[in-house]
Design an enzyme around this catalytic site. Structure first.
Site, PDB file in Angstrom:
ATOM      1  N   ARG A 100      73.152   1.809  54.060  1.00  0.00           N
ATOM      2  CA  ARG A 100      73.466   0.452  54.507  1.00  0.00           C
ATOM      3  C   ARG A 100      73.895  -0.513  53.402  1.00  0.00           C
ATOM      4  O   ARG A 100      74.440  -1.565  53.686  1.00  0.00           O
ATOM      5  CB  ARG A 100      72.255  -0.141  55.236  1.00  0.00           C
ATOM      6  CG  ARG A 100      71.999   0.481  56.582  1.00  0.00           C
ATOM      7  CD  ARG A 100      70.735  -0.066  57.204  1.00  0.00           C
ATOM      8  NE  ARG A 100      69.539   0.387  56.518  1.00  0.00           N
ATOM      9  CZ  ARG A 100      68.316  -0.050  56.770  1.00  0.00           C
ATOM     10  NH1 ARG A 100      68.134  -0.996  57.689  1.00  0.00           N
ATOM     11  NH2 ARG A 100      67.277   0.425  56.111  1.00  0.00           N
ATOM     12  N   ARG A 143      68.945   7.942  49.708  1.00  0.00           N
ATOM     13  CA  ARG A 143      69.624   7.048  50.660  1.00  0.00           C
ATOM     14  C   ARG A 143      70.925   6.488  50.094  1.00  0.00           C
ATOM     15  O   ARG A 143      71.334   5.374  50.452  1.00  0.00           O
ATOM     16  CB  ARG A 143      68.718   5.878  51.095  1.00  0.00           C
ATOM     17  CG  ARG A 143      67.495   6.306  51.876  1.00  0.00           C
ATOM     18  CD  ARG A 143      66.929   5.134  52.684  1.00  0.00           C
ATOM     19  NE  ARG A 143      65.630   5.464  53.229  1.00  0.00           N
ATOM     20  CZ  ARG A 143      64.510   4.806  52.965  1.00  0.00           C
ATOM     21  NH1 ARG A 143      64.523   3.759  52.174  1.00  0.00           N
ATOM     22  NH2 ARG A 143      63.364   5.178  53.499  1.00  0.00           N
ATOM     23  N   TYR A 170      55.086  10.466  62.488  1.00  0.00           N
ATOM     24  CA  TYR A 170      56.033   9.776  63.375  1.00  0.00           C
ATOM     25  C   TYR A 170      55.862  10.221  64.823  1.00  0.00           C
ATOM     26  O   TYR A 170      55.928   9.413  65.753  1.00  0.00           O
ATOM     27  CB  TYR A 170      57.474  10.054  62.926  1.00  0.00           C
ATOM     28  CG  TYR A 170      57.940   9.182  61.790  1.00  0.00           C
ATOM     29  CD1 TYR A 170      58.215   7.831  62.005  1.00  0.00           C
ATOM     30  CD2 TYR A 170      58.123   9.692  60.508  1.00  0.00           C
ATOM     31  CE1 TYR A 170      58.660   7.020  60.966  1.00  0.00           C
ATOM     32  CE2 TYR A 170      58.567   8.888  59.464  1.00  0.00           C
ATOM     33  CZ  TYR A 170      58.831   7.557  59.703  1.00  0.00           C
ATOM     34  OH  TYR A 170      59.264   6.750  58.676  1.00  0.00           O
ATOM     35  N   ARG A 208      79.341   2.000  60.997  1.00  0.00           N
ATOM     36  CA  ARG A 208      78.234   1.739  61.933  1.00  0.00           C
ATOM     37  C   ARG A 208      78.593   0.712  63.006  1.00  0.00           C
ATOM     38  O   ARG A 208      77.951   0.662  64.048  1.00  0.00           O
ATOM     39  CB  ARG A 208      76.992   1.262  61.159  1.00  0.00           C
ATOM     40  CG  ARG A 208      76.190   2.346  60.526  1.00  0.00           C
ATOM     41  CD  ARG A 208      75.387   3.168  61.554  1.00  0.00           C
ATOM     42  NE  ARG A 208      74.101   2.554  61.857  1.00  0.00           N
ATOM     43  CZ  ARG A 208      73.716   2.168  63.059  1.00  0.00           C
ATOM     44  NH1 ARG A 208      74.535   2.278  64.078  1.00  0.00           N
ATOM     45  NH2 ARG A 208      72.524   1.647  63.245  1.00  0.00           N
ATOM     46  N   ASP A 246      68.964  12.761  59.130  1.00  0.00           N
ATOM     47  CA  ASP A 246      67.694  12.030  59.176  1.00  0.00           C
ATOM     48  C   ASP A 246      66.561  13.028  59.302  1.00  0.00           C
ATOM     49  O   ASP A 246      66.737  14.090  59.908  1.00  0.00           O
ATOM     50  CB  ASP A 246      67.675  11.058  60.354  1.00  0.00           C
ATOM     51  CG  ASP A 246      66.528  10.067  60.251  1.00  0.00           C
ATOM     52  OD1 ASP A 246      65.451  10.338  60.822  1.00  0.00           O
ATOM     53  OD2 ASP A 246      66.684   9.043  59.572  1.00  0.00           O
TER      54      ASP A 246
END
Length: 362
Positions: free
Chosen positions: A34, A30, A157, A43, A81
């Site tokens: 963020r 990652r 998921y 974003r 993703d």
């Protein structure tokens, strides 16, 4: 591969092949994300999956950490993703802020709603475009990693409809409908194979399979439901690359929480690198894995909140534990899971600097 700039730093690829290196290559899961202010800026104007589907934006996000930490970081990983596979199978996935499936699979009958045949070039071609563009933009500075989610994690998921602390629905499927579950897991695996092969054709130089929920399964259930699909992926990718006369690239399996499976993955998984979390000592992991595979990991991501002194202390300890006879061999330095959003980018820089300092042969 023809048409791409020559590699200036192949440390990651050499370590993944189990070779001795002048220091450990380092990257973090990652790393395009963020915690970086430059990512948050992009974003502000773009939805998550819009970035994934827009090669210019995905390329920009992928190279942000390479630009910020130039000379300190040894790999890039394409911004995408794991849930693009369920999307390719025909499911709707939203990010708000975590993954949400408006119409999850509730019974095996719902599997009929999925696409029977997935044309990855049509459904996921945007990832391939982003990989090719990123590879050229990197100009050989570091290798580019492609990835996918593992079938069991994606299955979870798709059935849960999002993240879950118990995986009650997904596990109920395994126990109530074992054969139907295996059939769906294999379908997901076959799509993963085509997706990963497409990423190599587009320019990915190493592949990683993320089985984020592996540790939620009992060892015998992991062997029954997840492991065969991980084998199916590695074998399928190798077979298709060989058939197309395309050189194989190293493959990493990261089965988080499944340290009981390290020996099985190393001996029969078909992968070159095994990623490990922070809940196992590197020396023990090496004993279990043997010397046929490389290892990747494994600092607790939360140590990045512990201050410079703690980061340096833990990196030093980790580097010593991964060394073989004082030498750095077959080890890719990383965290034991993805970096979290609140990390100060300067503390991550310090982590990289400490890896450079302490992973050189002693």
């Amino acid at each position: 591969m023809a048409g791409f700039p020559a590699m200036k730093n192949d440390l990651l690829l050499r370590a993944a092949r189990g070779e001795e290196t002048e220091r450990a290559p380092v990257w973090v899961m990652r790393q395009a994300g963020r915690y970086l202010p430059e990512f948050r800026k992009v974003r502000e104007d773009h939805e998550f999956f819009e970035i994934c589907r827009t090669p210019d934006l995905a390329t920009e996000i992928t190279v942000q950490p390479i630009r910020r930490y130039t000379g300190l970081i040894d790999a890039s990983i394409i911004f995408s993703d794991i849930l693009v596979i369920p999307q390719a199978l025909g499911m709707e996935v939203q990010m708000n802020p975590g993954p949400y499936f408006p119409d999850p699979l509730q019974t095996p009958e719902d599997v009929s709603k999925l696409r029977k045949v997935v044309d990855v070039n049509k459904e996921l071609g945007y990832v391939f475009e982003a990989i090719t563009q990123t590879r050229k933009t990197l100009n050989g500075e570091v290798p580019l990693i492609g990835f996918c989610g593992a079938p069991w994690t994606l299955f979870s998921y798709m059935v849960e409809g999002g993240g879950s602390k118990t995986l009650q629905k997904a596990k109920s499927w395994l126990f109530k409908y074992p054969e139907e579950s295996k059939a769906l897991l294999n379908r997901i695996a076959d799509t993963c194979v085509d997706f990963l092969v497409g990423q190599v054709k587009a320019g990915a130089q190493l592949l990683q399979v993320f089985d984020s929920w592996a540790g939620e399964l009992a060892p015998h259930h992991f062997e029954e439901f997840s492991f065969p699909t991980l084998q199916r992926i590695s074998a399928g990718v190798h077979q298709k690359l060989d058939a197309a006369n395309i050189p194989r690239v190293p493959m990493t399996i990261f089965a988080k929480g499944a340290n009981y499976a390290i020996q099985l993955l190393a001996s029969k998984g078909g992968y070159d690198v095994i990623g490990i979390d922070w809940c196992i000592d590197p020396t023990r992991a090496r004993q279990l894995a043997g010397d046929k595979v490389a290892l990747q990991g494994n600092m607790d991501p939360n140590l990045l909140y512990g201050g410079r002194e703690a980061i340096e202390r833990e990196v030093k300890r980790m580097c010593e534990a991964f060394k073989v006879g004082g030498k750095t061999k077959g080890w890719i330095a990383n965290l034991g899971h993805g970096i979290t959003p609140g990390v100060d980018p300067e503390d991550l820089k310090w982590f990289f600097e400490c890896i450079h300092k302490y992973s050189a042969p002693s």
